[in-house]
Design an enzyme around this catalytic site. Structure first.
Site, PDB file in Angstrom:
ATOM      1  CG  HIS A 361      -0.364  -0.055   2.326  1.00  0.00           C
ATOM      2  ND1 HIS A 361       0.225  -0.984   3.143  1.00  0.00           N
ATOM      3  CD2 HIS A 361      -0.118   1.133   3.374  1.00  0.00           C
ATOM      4  CE1 HIS A 361       1.008  -0.707   4.423  1.00  0.00           C
ATOM      5  NE2 HIS A 361       0.528   0.676   4.402  1.00  0.00           N
ATOM      6  CG  ASP A 362       2.186   3.677   3.005  1.00  0.00           C
ATOM      7  OD1 ASP A 362       1.437   4.187   2.210  1.00  0.00           O
ATOM      8  OD2 ASP A 362       2.275   3.527   4.126  1.00  0.00           O
ATOM      9  CE  LYS A 365       3.963   6.722   3.813  1.00  0.00           C
ATOM     10  NZ  LYS A 365       3.606   6.339   5.050  1.00  0.00           N
ATOM     11  CG  HIS A 390       2.761   8.214  -0.396  1.00  0.00           C
ATOM     12  ND1 HIS A 390       2.145   9.016   0.337  1.00  0.00           N
ATOM     13  CD2 HIS A 390       1.895   6.603  -0.105  1.00  0.00           C
ATOM     14  CE1 HIS A 390       1.033   8.342   1.016  1.00  0.00           C
ATOM     15  NE2 HIS A 390       1.090   7.167   0.747  1.00  0.00           N
ATOM     16  CG  HIS A 416      -3.475   3.573   0.870  1.00  0.00           C
ATOM     17  ND1 HIS A 416      -2.527   3.922  -0.192  1.00  0.00           N
ATOM     18  CD2 HIS A 416      -2.722   3.710   2.049  1.00  0.00           C
ATOM     19  CE1 HIS A 416      -1.637   4.217   0.383  1.00  0.00           C
ATOM     20  NE2 HIS A 416      -1.565   4.447   1.733  1.00  0.00           N
ATOM     21  CG  HIS A 417      -3.390   7.831   1.727  1.00  0.00           C
ATOM     22  ND1 HIS A 417      -3.295   8.033   3.489  1.00  0.00           N
ATOM     23  CD2 HIS A 417      -2.055   7.604   1.768  1.00  0.00           C
ATOM     24  CE1 HIS A 417      -2.165   7.449   3.988  1.00  0.00           C
ATOM     25  NE2 HIS A 417      -1.395   7.016   2.968  1.00  0.00           N
ATOM     26  CG  ASP A 445      -2.150   2.387   6.903  1.00  0.00           C
ATOM     27  OD1 ASP A 445      -1.284   1.854   7.527  1.00  0.00           O
ATOM     28  OD2 ASP A 445      -2.023   3.215   5.990  1.00  0.00           O
TER      29      ASP A 445
END
Length: 503
Positions: A361-362, A365, A390, A416-417, A445
């Site tokens: 998911h990240d 970054k 990101h 996801h954000h 998360d």
């Protein structure tokens, strides 16, 4: 495929029906043929004294080999009517008929023999002991040969139908993508393949299992197998199947052995099956070859999936390590996503995809500068804009793959954000515009971030975490999955216990 041998069953006597309105004819015929034998089988006599009685007996007894049929009884053509009824209405094409008459010329021999498939037509005065014996012998031999041809036809028909079932069952097995589905499908298809009677199905207990180095793991079952089925006797039978690499029938228990090239073996147990026919044994043998190939494919696919999942986890660890966050964050995320997916009723295959994709998911970054990513305090406006990039970076890294896990990871990384009320980034999606996977990952998360220490905060206690999740429900997070997490908090905390932060 090998089965334990059993003694050949004793064949029953030939059934002979005597139809005559004169009792003396019954007695004489029975006495004359008392010592008759064909293929070691004697005669068993049934008696009828009228056309109506004859029909009742023939409707009840389905395996009469020979009928001695009087032409004249209640009426002048009673016997002919019985013959017509037997062939045309009852549909009996196999029983041999010998017409007997005490009144020569009563019925035209040629027409009767042709129309009703009569084996012989004799005057009662003709049938002395020798002629009665030879007539009976010829009729029964004809019946025996007809039944052999019919049996061969039925065997061929059943085998052809069985082959069609094998093809259909094998096709179903080859569609399975994991061991659990494979094991369940194996049980279902074997039961369907054998066409077991309802009485057998009611008492059937079965299990599909995989053999490890020292023990057997049950993957699927029918009925309550309990300790009885997996007791010492069956374990010895399973060991025997593995050692000799064959399938066996032990009494009412069938142990099927399916070898493969992986070094493991799939085994099938059917308990409550008293007999498996020779045809069924051959069909199972054919099915086994397909099962072995399917089993190898499943294990190979599982190996590829496990390798892919491990690489994703390790890549997720790399990303998280840049944030100075202990690596088990991605493992907890993965397991909590699985927990929420299962609680929501998501199919197993989709749940597996989500579980394996969540650690990515990240991934975006990886391009975020350390000055922004590792800043302990609040980000200023310019830094926040950099941080918000990101998700798009994650999409650019993962986008374009045709692999289900990487396709799911691309969507998760990008969305996801997003927030349930539409105030998230980067697209401002709202409610169900946000992909289901991303909504689940967002809840997992936030839960993990609140429950564990970060460079900008200390870990929160459970009560405070749940209270904050309730505040976020419907605004930041999908309220359905917030509620599912709260309802399954003990399982989520168990995930945290299994995968603690590593100092």
């Amino acid at each position: 495929m090998s089965f334990l041998s059993s003694a050949a069953p004793k064949l029953p006597p030939w059934k002979v029906l005597l139809v005559d309105d004169e009792p003396d004819i019954h007695d004489i015929t029975k006495l004359t043929l008392n010592r008759f034998r064909l293929d070691g089988r004697a005669l068993s006599f049934l008696h009828a004294y009228s056309a109506s009685e004859a029909k009742e007996v023939m409707a009840r007894e389905t395996d009469i080999a020979l009928v001695f049929l009087d032409v004249v009884m209640e009426r002048e053509d009673s016997g002919l009517e019985v013959a017509r009824w037997m062939r045309e209405e009852l549909g009996n094409e196999f029983t041999r008929i010998v017409l007997r008459t005490g009144q020569p010329g009563q019925a035209p021999e040629e027409r009767v023999i042709v129309n009703f498939d009569i084996n012989d037509y004799k005057e009662k005065t003709e049938l002395d002991r020798t002629k009665l014996f030879t007539t009976t012998f010829a009729a029964l031999r004809a019946y025996r040969d007809i039944m052999k041809v019919e049996e061969a036809r039925l065997v061929q028909l059943n085998y052809r139908e069985g082959l069609e079932r094998v093809i259909a069952a094998s096709a179903h097995i080859f569609r399975q993508r994991n061991l659990k589905d494979f094991a369940c499908g194996l049980l279902q298809q074997v039961v369907a393949l054998l066409c077991l009677e309802q009485s057998i199905l009611l008492r059937l207990r079965a299990a599909s299992m995989i053999a490890g180095e020292t023990e057997y793991e049950v993957l699927a079952q029918i009925g309550d197998i309990g300790d009885t089925l997996l007791g010492p006797e069956l374990l010895a039978q399973l060991d025997d199947a593995r050692k000799n690499r064959i399938s066996r029938l032990h009494g009412d228990t069938y142990v099927g052995y399916f070898p493969n090239n992986s070094g493991k073996a799939s085994l099938l147990v059917l308990k409550g099956v008293e007999d498996i026919s020779e045809i069924d044994a051959k069909l199972l043998e054919l099915f086994c070859s397909g099962v072995a190939i399917a089993f190898d494919n499943i294990l190979l696919n599982q190996e590829i999936t496990d390798t892919q999942a491990e690489l994703i986890l390790r890549l997720g660890d790399v990303v998280e390590s840049r944030s100075n966050e202990a690596g088990n964050h991605v493992r907890r995320m993965s397991e909590v996503c699985k927990l929420l997916a299962q609680a929501s009723g998501m199919p197993d295959d989709e749940t597996a995809v989500l579980r394996h994709a969540a650690p990515m998911h990240d991934i975006g970054k990886i391009a975020t500068p350390d000055a922004v990513l590792l800043k302990p305090g609040k980000l200023d406006a310019a830094e926040w804009e950099i941080m918000k990039q990101h998700p798009a970076v994650g999409l650019s890294i993962l986008n374009g793959s045709t692999r289900p896990i990487l396709k799911a990871a691309a969507v998760i990384a990008h969305q996801h954000h997003e927030k349930f009320d539409g105030s998230g980034y980067p697209q401002g999606l709202k409610g169900h515009q946000i992909h289901l996977y991303a909504r689940i990952v967002a809840v997992a998360d936030v839960f993990d971030a609140l429950m564990h220490k970060r460079c900008y905060k200390q870990a929160w206690p459970v009560e405070r975490t749940l209270a904050h999740l309730r505040e976020l429900a419907g605004r930041h997070l999908d309220p359905v999955f917030v509620e599912l997490l709260i309802n399954n908090i003990d399982a989520a905390l168990e995930v945290n216990r299994r995968f603690p932060d590593l100092d």
